[in-house]
Write a protein that holds these residues in place. Structure first.
Motif, short mmCIF file in Angstrom:
data_model
loop_
_atom_site.label_atom_id
_atom_site.label_comp_id
_atom_site.label_asym_id
_atom_site.label_seq_id
_atom_site.Cartn_x
_atom_site.Cartn_y
_atom_site.Cartn_z
N GLU A 119 -5.68 8.36 -13.26
CA GLU A 119 -4.18 8.53 -12.76
C GLU A 119 -3.57 8.89 -14.12
O GLU A 119 -2.43 8.93 -14.13
CB GLU A 119 -3.61 7.35 -12.08
N SER A 166 -4.63 -2.02 -1.33
CA SER A 166 -4.92 -0.53 -1.36
C SER A 166 -4.21 -0.10 -2.90
O SER A 166 -4.89 -0.52 -3.81
CB SER A 166 -4.03 0.30 -0.21
N GLN A 167 -3.16 0.97 -2.91
CA GLN A 167 -2.60 1.05 -4.13
C GLN A 167 -1.98 -0.20 -4.77
O GLN A 167 -2.34 -0.31 -6.05
CB GLN A 167 -1.67 1.99 -4.04
N GLN A 202 -4.95 -1.48 -6.44
CA GLN A 202 -5.18 -0.87 -7.72
C GLN A 202 -4.39 -0.97 -8.93
O GLN A 202 -4.80 -1.30 -10.19
CB GLN A 202 -5.00 0.82 -7.35
N SER A 230 2.74 7.20 -9.36
CA SER A 230 3.08 5.69 -8.72
C SER A 230 2.30 4.81 -9.08
O SER A 230 2.91 3.63 -9.45
CB SER A 230 2.98 5.93 -7.16
N VAL A 231 0.95 4.90 -9.54
CA VAL A 231 0.16 3.81 -10.00
C VAL A 231 0.68 3.60 -11.68
O VAL A 231 0.61 2.29 -11.85
CB VAL A 231 -1.25 4.44 -10.09
N ASP A 239 -9.13 -1.87 -2.58
CA ASP A 239 -8.98 -1.15 -4.00
C ASP A 239 -9.67 0.00 -4.05
O ASP A 239 -10.71 0.01 -4.13
CB ASP A 239 -9.34 -2.34 -4.79
N GLY A 273 2.28 8.71 -2.70
CA GLY A 273 1.31 9.51 -2.85
C GLY A 273 1.51 10.98 -2.58
O GLY A 273 0.89 11.67 -2.33
N TYR A 312 0.60 10.44 -6.64
CA TYR A 312 -0.06 9.20 -6.72
C TYR A 312 -0.21 8.49 -8.02
O TYR A 312 0.05 7.37 -8.28
CB TYR A 312 -1.11 9.30 -5.98
N GLU A 345 1.09 -1.19 -0.11
CA GLU A 345 0.17 0.01 0.04
C GLU A 345 0.77 1.33 -0.11
O GLU A 345 1.95 1.20 0.16
CB GLU A 345 -1.02 0.03 1.19
N THR A 346 0.18 2.27 -0.01
CA THR A 346 0.79 3.71 -0.21
C THR A 346 1.79 4.00 0.91
O THR A 346 1.27 3.50 2.06
CB THR A 346 -0.27 4.95 -0.45
#
Length: 225
Positions: free
Chosen positions: A122, A104-105, A108, A74-75, A147, A61, A71, A26-27
């Motif tokens: 994004e 989380s991220q 995603q 990063s995605v 998510d 993020g 963010y 996660e972030t």
């Protein structure tokens, strides 16, 4: 183009695991599996000979603690990392069955990587599935915890959330591999739902880990792994 001798290819194939688990944190979590780690470990303990691999991406993020990467960037970097690592492993071990576990991220980027459809939230404009066709066919299970892409009504939704996350899929979107996915989210979560309790977002491995493991094992059995 490098040509691998048949004998060498057979040797490499013999060294490949029956199951390989990819995990994404996660972030702002430090490098590693983050909160997805406990469930990755559960799979490794339940499946003899299985191996695991961290998706290497910023998981940021905008915070200085993770390098200040936005963010959105990063995605995008994460989806690219998913495609690169999953496709490379599948090329090297084409018979290995794959499992994706993202938090989380991390959920995603696996959602975007495995289900496709782009991510205009994004700036990911391509709607193609970045994981190769060959690798897609070997992914037995994908678990998304918290998510942000969650929308109501998807067949793989698990939990009490009936709203959308902060980076939702378009209404009516359908993942082509829905039967292989479970997405966990509860109503108080402010990231995959519209709640205000961050502690709920951080608790999915403890609350749903056993259920996720059961789903993964059933899927692996269906794939003959």
């Amino acid at each position: 183009m490098l040509t691998v001798p048949t004998a060498s290819f057979l040797l490499l194939s013999a060294l490949c695991p029956p199951v390989h688990v990819f995990g994404a944190r996660e972030t702002t979590a430090p490098p590693g599996f983050g909160s997805a780690g406990p469930v990755v470990d559960m799979v490794l303990s339940s499946v003899p000979g299985s191996t695991s691999e961290v998706i290497n991406y910023p998981a940021c993020g905008g915070q200085a603690s993770c390098g200040g990467v936005s963010y959105a960037q990063s995605v995008i970097d994460g989806v690219n990392a998913v495609a690169s690592q999953v496709n490379t492993f599948n090329t090297e071990c084409p018979s290995t069955v794959l499992v994706l576990i993202g938090y989380s991220q991390g959920g995603q980027i696996f959602d975007d990587g495995f289900c496709g459809g782009g991510d205009t939230n994004e700036g990911l404009t391509s709607t193609a599935i970045p994981i190769s066709t060959a690798a897609q066919s070997k992914v037995a299970a994908a678990i998304f915890f918290g998510d942000p892409r969650r929308i109501p009504g998807e067949s793989f939704n698990v939990g009490t959330c009936e709203a959308s996350g902060f980076a939702p899929r378009p209404a009516g979107f359908q993942c082509p591999f829905a039967s292989r996915v479970q997405s966990f989210c509860d109503a108080p979560d402010p990231f995959c739902c519209n709640g205000d309790d961050q502690a709920v977002h951080e608790g999915y491995a403890a609350e749903y880990g056993s259920q996720a493991l059961s789903f993964i094992l059933n899927q692996l059995s269906a794939f003959g792994a």
